[in-house]
Design a protein around this motif. Structure first.
Motif, PDB file in Angstrom:
ATOM      1  N   GLY A  21      45.756  39.859  45.868  1.00  0.00           N
ATOM      2  CA  GLY A  21      44.526  39.868  46.663  1.00  0.00           C
ATOM      3  C   GLY A  21      43.301  39.505  45.835  1.00  0.00           C
ATOM      4  N   ASP A  22      42.289  39.001  46.519  1.00  0.00           N
ATOM      5  CA  ASP A  22      41.008  38.733  45.878  1.00  0.00           C
ATOM      6  C   ASP A  22      40.269  40.067  45.713  1.00  0.00           C
ATOM      7  N   VAL A  23      39.470  40.167  44.666  1.00  0.00           N
ATOM      8  CA  VAL A  23      38.689  41.374  44.412  1.00  0.00           C
ATOM      9  C   VAL A  23      37.218  40.978  44.378  1.00  0.00           C
ATOM     10  N   GLY A  24      36.390  41.701  45.140  1.00  0.00           N
ATOM     11  CA  GLY A  24      34.963  41.394  45.206  1.00  0.00           C
ATOM     12  C   GLY A  24      34.152  42.203  44.211  1.00  0.00           C
TER      13      GLY A  24
ATOM     14  N   LEU B 298      31.083  40.728  32.513  1.00  0.00           N
ATOM     15  CA  LEU B 298      31.390  41.525  33.707  1.00  0.00           C
ATOM     16  C   LEU B 298      32.696  42.264  33.459  1.00  0.00           C
ATOM     17  N   ARG B 299      32.678  43.582  33.676  1.00  0.00           N
ATOM     18  CA  ARG B 299      33.895  44.385  33.527  1.00  0.00           C
ATOM     19  C   ARG B 299      34.665  44.347  34.842  1.00  0.00           C
ATOM     20  N   LEU B 300      35.929  43.950  34.752  1.00  0.00           N
ATOM     21  CA  LEU B 300      36.790  43.840  35.924  1.00  0.00           C
ATOM     22  C   LEU B 300      37.458  45.178  36.226  1.00  0.00           C
ATOM     23  N   ALA B 301      38.065  45.266  37.412  1.00  0.00           N
ATOM     24  CA  ALA B 301      38.705  46.501  37.861  1.00  0.00           C
ATOM     25  C   ALA B 301      39.817  46.942  36.918  1.00  0.00           C
ATOM     26  N   ASP B 302      40.477  46.004  36.237  1.00  0.00           N
ATOM     27  CA  ASP B 302      41.565  46.372  35.322  1.00  0.00           C
ATOM     28  C   ASP B 302      41.057  46.808  33.947  1.00  0.00           C
ATOM     29  N   GLY B 303      39.729  46.857  33.775  1.00  0.00           N
ATOM     30  CA  GLY B 303      39.147  47.292  32.514  1.00  0.00           C
ATOM     31  C   GLY B 303      38.821  46.168  31.553  1.00  0.00           C
TER      32      GLY B 303
ATOM     33  N   ARG C 243      33.593  32.137  42.041  1.00  0.00           N
ATOM     34  CA  ARG C 243      35.024  32.448  42.060  1.00  0.00           C
ATOM     35  C   ARG C 243      35.600  32.296  40.660  1.00  0.00           C
ATOM     36  N   LEU C 244      36.285  33.353  40.189  1.00  0.00           N
ATOM     37  CA  LEU C 244      37.022  33.284  38.935  1.00  0.00           C
ATOM     38  C   LEU C 244      38.498  33.304  39.281  1.00  0.00           C
ATOM     39  N   LYS C 245      39.134  32.150  39.176  1.00  0.00           N
ATOM     40  CA  LYS C 245      40.547  32.020  39.563  1.00  0.00           C
ATOM     41  C   LYS C 245      41.438  32.906  38.705  1.00  0.00           C
ATOM     42  N   GLY C 246      42.381  33.580  39.379  1.00  0.00           N
ATOM     43  CA  GLY C 246      43.382  34.371  38.683  1.00  0.00           C
ATOM     44  C   GLY C 246      42.887  35.671  38.089  1.00  0.00           C
ATOM     45  N   LYS C 247      41.672  36.100  38.426  1.00  0.00           N
ATOM     46  CA  LYS C 247      41.116  37.334  37.857  1.00  0.00           C
ATOM     47  C   LYS C 247      41.079  38.467  38.888  1.00  0.00           C
ATOM     48  N   GLY C 248      41.812  38.298  39.997  1.00  0.00           N
ATOM     49  CA  GLY C 248      41.874  39.338  41.021  1.00  0.00           C
ATOM     50  C   GLY C 248      43.091  40.216  40.826  1.00  0.00           C
ATOM     51  N   SER C 249      43.624  40.731  41.931  1.00  0.00           N
ATOM     52  CA  SER C 249      44.807  41.605  41.867  1.00  0.00           C
ATOM     53  C   SER C 249      46.039  40.803  41.477  1.00  0.00           C
TER      54      SER C 249
ATOM     55  N   ASP D  54      41.899  36.034  43.123  1.00  0.00           N
ATOM     56  CA  ASP D  54      40.676  35.613  42.440  1.00  0.00           C
ATOM     57  C   ASP D  54      39.655  36.747  42.435  1.00  0.00           C
ATOM     58  N   ALA D  55      38.734  36.698  41.489  1.00  0.00           N
ATOM     59  CA  ALA D  55      37.574  37.590  41.472  1.00  0.00           C
ATOM     60  C   ALA D  55      36.447  36.825  42.166  1.00  0.00           C
TER      61      ALA D  55
END
Length: 172
Positions: free
Chosen positions: A27-30, A48-53, A71-77, A87-88
């Motif tokens: 999934g995409d993460v906002g 930017l700190r992502l959800a995975d740390g 959009r940052l490809k491949g940086k989502g769930s 994506d993020a």
């Protein structure tokens, strides 16, 4: 009996039977990223700190507008069954600036001047987002007079830049 049916359905969906494996994109993460007006106008690189740390460096393009989504490809769930990551999606928010207001490609500001500067005219230093410049105040200037600094606004995609409008305010 129902739990066995559910197990069969899950096995069919997520693999195991006949060597089939279901691959699903993650999934995409906002995210919301708040930046200053100078960063929005001139562009910047912001961590930017992502959800995975983990931390990524987000490249802010010059002249970015409020609400734009990067959009940052491949940086989502992560994906399921070896599927690609989502994506993020980064929504840009711009903090109000204490001096400048953005209107499209132009910047606007109020400049306090003395009564003497208004009557005699003269040169004053004016802040811009690219650094200070010297501007000439005409003789007998009044509060509300707007002077334009060409090309000191927001960069345009087609080249050049907007203007900076300086509204004079006589400080008594």
């Amino acid at each position: 009996e129902n739990s066995a049916d559910l197990d069969d359905i899950l096995q069919d969906l997520f693999g195991g039977r006949g060597g089939r494996t279901m691959r699903m994109r993650g999934g995409d993460v906002g995210y919301r990223l708040e930046i200053g007006l100078a960063e929005a106008v001139n562009g910047a690189k912001i961590p930017l700190r992502l959800a995975d740390g983990s931390t990524v460096e987000v490249t802010i393009p010059s002249a970015v507008e409020e609400g734009r989504v990067l959009r940052l490809k491949g940086k989502g769930s992560p994906g399921i069954g070896g599927g690609p990551a989502g994506d993020a999606l980064i929504e840009i928010q711009i903090r109000p600036h204490p001096v400048f207001e953005r209107r499209g490609d132009d910047l606007h500001m109020a400049l306090p001047i003395t009564l003497g500067e208004a009557l005699r005219g003269g040169k004053v230093t004016v802040p811009t987002l690219q650094g200070s410049v010297v501007m000439t105040i005409p003789r007998r200037a009044t509060t509300g007079t707007v002077l334009r600094l060409k090309g000191k606004g927001v960069p345009k995609a087609a080249g050049g830049a907007g203007d900076q409008d300086v509204r004079l305010e006589i400080a008594l």
